[in-house]
Every structure is written in structure tokens, then in C-alpha cells.
Design an enzyme around this catalytic site. Structure first.
Site, PDB file in Angstrom:
ATOM      1  CB  CYS A 134      53.792   8.315 -30.128  1.00  8.30           C
ATOM      2  SG  CYS A 134      52.373   7.140 -30.104  1.00  8.30           S
TER       3      CYS A 134
ATOM      4  CG  HIS B 134      54.104  11.584 -33.607  1.00 11.27           C
ATOM      5  ND1 HIS B 134      53.314  10.819 -32.284  1.00 11.27           N
ATOM      6  CD2 HIS B 134      53.358  12.982 -33.699  1.00 11.27           C
ATOM      7  CE1 HIS B 134      52.103  11.700 -31.818  1.00 11.27           C
ATOM      8  NE2 HIS B 134      52.040  13.154 -32.973  1.00 11.27           N
TER       9      HIS B 134
END
Length: 457
Positions: free
Chosen positions: A79, A137
């Protein structure tokens, strides 16, 4: 799934019928930009890639009314680094973002460096209003958060995963985290404020995205809609679960429900675009941040591997784009492309010059048929501090690991089952040298990993 015409078949027609963005004066209003990213969605788990048990009509519409990239890649199979790549248009190894970072909010290095411009920062001089919705993130330090990285608005969470039900969001912010993984329970943020939600998280994100289009449709906007679905934990509401009673396995049924919730949300965003009649001045791009994970019952068939691996199932993803009136409709583009190209493509439409050289390529002339050939001579990947390298040139893909080297002909062997390294030694050595030369340009990881904080007592 019925076969679609390839771009090669339509190149001449495209050159006549479709106007490329390069011919549009930058004095005119630049197009709206929507980037939709899912999390750990399997290659096969969209209708436009052949999924049979999970209807995805709205995601499919992007491909059916635009272009399906059959060889669409991301720059990493996990990710955080994948996101760092496409948000800057550069291989994330160039700035040492080589793994999921610590979520320690006191670490000012754990994210995209401030001298690497994000897409939102790059678009701002062209008059864009930008919003990030969902998963960030890309840094939890106050200097690395969305509003400090070019986005005018933010609704979502800073970490890499999250609980989906509002009653499970029991922590105010990162100051209350005492154990690894508790960031899944932090409350959401609207801009710089902590807020309560009362609905299923995927629906909340979709509503925020649709509302942004509703409010900003009269001005150039950039919407970055980053769903955390269908990333674990496997959670869905009865509304979506009831659609998949025919699926026997509980995990696959829940996964299907999570994907279906995303598809509904994408539909609401696209409906807003249609409501205001701005389809012809809105570029919509969709892909998954990496391949499907082994933990969420996703399917990467017919590809080998999954999230975190160097195989096609880790880095080749569902990928499509629609720009009504400019991109041809219902076309397969078969040359390899990569998520880094999205930055390059979007910025090229604005006349803004990026602050650093990009690894991505403007895909518009290739999609419209104005440019021939492949956008990239070669694509590259690295894992584990360069202990594993991979590259693709043409149909040949090389993976060089600690214990073995593998060469595959993806045209003949999409599932990467037949290792040709010993039979094509010259090609193997050539591609290995290419990968090593590229890796030498990358930087060491600049921050600790995600499990390093908080420290155990």
C-alpha cells in the site's frame, strides 16, 4: 466477457474522431480530475476483467465508456510505497519510500519528503481545488498530512487500515495509541478536525466524495478518492451482504459485499458528474493500489502471486480511465502502463511543469492514437532493500531474488509458470544488468517500518 477492439485497430479512427488534450489551449479551463483507488482489490475482481460473482457495473462503466489498460501496473505491491509513487509520479525508491512507514506522528521523515511535490501541490498553480478522501498512508507527522501536502480539503484517516463500523472508532487520535494496530480505531478527520461518523465507513467516504463534486463542479477540481476497501478487516453491512447470499464462503461473501459498497459509491460520484453535465471535461481514472491479498479472499486469477510479491498478481491491477469525448470508448490498451503515468497524464493537461523529472508518461497521446509505440521502454520494481528486483521490457519479465532468477514471457505465459532463465541466458543477463543499474539510482529507506511504533514496554 466479450472481446474488445484493441487500440491498434482503432488508432486511425481515433486520430480522426478524438481530440487530444495537447491540442487544447491551456487558456481554456483545464479538465476536472478524479482518481479512484481501491485497496488490495484482486485483478479478477471487476466485471471488466471477467469477474463472475461480484457485479461492478459502475467500475465497469469507466472501462466500457473509456479505456481498459490490460497491462496496467503499480510501482510496488504494498500500500504505502505504491501510493507514494503515484502521488508523485516518480518511483518511490528515488526518495527512500521502500516500505510501509511507521505511523509515529513525531517522525517527520516517515512519509513523502517535502521536496517531492504531490499531485495536489503540482496542480495548485493551475487553479485546482483538491480534496483527498479516505486512506492517506503517506505520513502522520503534522507536516506530512494532506492539508499540508497541497489538498484544500481532507476527509478520512491517516493510517494504512481502518475499522469500518463507527462504534469501533474509539480512539480520538494517535496520542491514545499504546499498541501496534490500534490506529485502526482512530476517529476520522475532516480537514484538521477530529469528527464522528454514524455510517459504514465506505459509504461515508463515498458521500464525502460526491458532496465535493456537488460543491466544486463549477471550478477545476481534483478528487483523490482512496477507499480502504476491500482491505482487511473483513466487515460489511447487511445491506451489502444480502446481495451475495449465493456465495458460500463467509470471507469471499464479505469481500464481495465490500467491493459492492465501493462500486455503489463510485456510481454516486459518477452520477454527480453526469448530473452537472461535466463528463466531457472530467478525466476519471481507477486502479487498485496493489494486487489482491491472501487475507481477504480476493482473486488475482489468472495471475501468479498476490500483494507483497514480485509476481504479476502483486503488481498488475485492474486499471481503467474515462474521458468522454477525448478518450475512445470501449477500447483495450495493451501496452504496459504504470500508476506513475496518472500524475504525468493529469499534469500534462494543465501546462504546469513538475518540480522534478517524472518517471510517469503522459498517456493521452497514446490512448487517442496520436502517438504510436509503447509509452515505456521498460518498467522496474524493487523489494526488501533491493534484495529482490524485477523489470519488464516488452513481453519479457525478469525477477532476481536472493535464491533464484526467473524470466517469463508474459505473452505466452501470463501465469508465470515457465521459468526461461536457463534457456535464455543472454536475455536474463541483459535484463539483470538493467535492473541493477536502475536500482543503483534508488535511495535507502529513510524511516522505520510500521511495526516499530509504539514501542513495547
Amino acid at each position: 466477457m466479450t472481446a474488445k477492439p484493441t487500440l491498434a485497430h482503432l488508432a486511425l479512427l481515433a486520430a480522426v474522431l478524438f481530440v487530444s488534450a495537447s491540442s487544447v489551449s491551456h487558456a481554456e479551463r483545464p479538465p476536472n480530475l478524479i482518481l479512484i483507488v481501491t485497496d488490495d482489490q484482486g485483478y479478477e475482481d471487476v466485471g471488466f476483467n471477467g469477474c463472475q460473482d461480484i457485479p461492478t457495473p459502475h467500475l465497469d462503466s469507466i472501462a466500457e465508456e473509456g479505456v481498459r489498460f490490460t497491462n496496467g501496473y503499480v510501482s510496488f505491491s504494498v500500500c504505502g510505497p505504491s501510493r507514494a509513487g503515484f502521488i508523485t509520479g516518480r518511483y518511490q525508491g528515488r526518495f527512500g519510500f521502500n516500505m510501509n512507514p511507521t505511523l509515529d506522528p513525531s517522525n517527520e521523515l516517515a512519509g513523502v519528503p517535502l521536496d517531492e511535490a504531490t499531485l495536489a501541490e503540482t496542480l495548485r498553480p493551475a487553479g485546482y481545488t483538491s480534496m483527498a478522501v479516505g486512506k492517506w498512508h503517506l505520513g502522520t507527522h503534522p507536516s506530512l498530512r494532506p492539508r499540508q501536502r497541497g489538498f484544500d480539503e481532507f476527509f478520512g484517516f491517516l493510517s494504512g487500515g481502518h475499522q469500518y463500523f463507527p462504534e469501533q472508532l474509539t480512539l480520538q487520535d494517535f496520542s491514545e495509541i499504546t499498541k501496534v494496530g490500534q490506529w485502526y480505531r482512530t476517529k476520522l478527520r475532516r480537514n484538521d478536525e477530529i469528527v464522528e461518523i454514524d455510517d459504514y465507513l465506505t459509504d461515508e467516504l463515498s458521500d464525502a466524495a460526491a458532496d465535493f463534486v456537488d460543491r466544486r463542479h463549477d471550478e477545476p477540481f481534483f478528487l483523490y478518492l482512496a477507499y480502504n476497501a476491500p482491505h482487511t478487516p473483513m466487515q460489511a453491512t447487511k445491506k451489502y451482504l444480502d446481495r451475495f447470499k449465493h456465495i458460500e464462503g463467509k470471507k469471499r461473501r464479505t469481500y464481495a459485499a465490500m467491493v459492492s459498497a465501493v462500486d455503489d459509491g463510485v456510481g454516486r460520484v459518477l452520477e454527480k458528474v453526469a448530473e452537472y453535465g461535466i463528463e466531457e471535461r472530467t478525466l476519471v481514472v481507477f486502479f487498485s493500489d496493489n494486487g489482491g491479498a491472501t487475507s481477504n479472499a480476493s482473486s488475482n486469477k489468472p495471475l501468479r502471486g498476490s500483494k507483497g510479491t514480485p509476481f504479476e498478481g502483486g503488481v498488475r491491477v485492474p486499471f481503467a480511465a474515462r474521458w468522454t469525448g477525448t478518450f475512445p470508448a470501449g477500447v483495450d490498451y495493451d501496452q504496459p502502463v504504470i500508476s506513475l503515468d496518472v500524475f504525468a497524464t493529469m499534469v500534462a493537461l494543465t501546462g504546469v511543469t513538475p518540480n522534478k523529472p517524472l518517471d510517469g508518461v503522459d498517456l493521452t497521446p497514446y490512448v487517442t492514437g496520436e502517438a504510436q509505440g509503447a509509452p515505456h521502454d521498460q518498467l522496474f520494481w524493487q523489494w526488501g532493500g533491493q534484495t529482490t528486483l524485477a523489470t519488464r521490457r516488452g513481453a519479457d519479465k525478469l525477477i532476481v531474488g536472493k535464491k533464484r532468477t526467473m524470466l517469463f514471457d508474459l505473452d505466452a505465459d501470463l501465469s508465470e509458470a515457465d521459468n526461461l532463465a536457463d534457456r535464455r541466458k543472454e536475455r536474463t543477463e541483459e535484463l539483470s544488468a538493467d535492473a541493477t543499474a536502475w536500482a543503483d539510482q534508488m535511495k535507502p529507506t529513510r524511516f522505520p517500518g510500521r511495526l516499530s511504533w509504539p514501542k513495547k514496554d
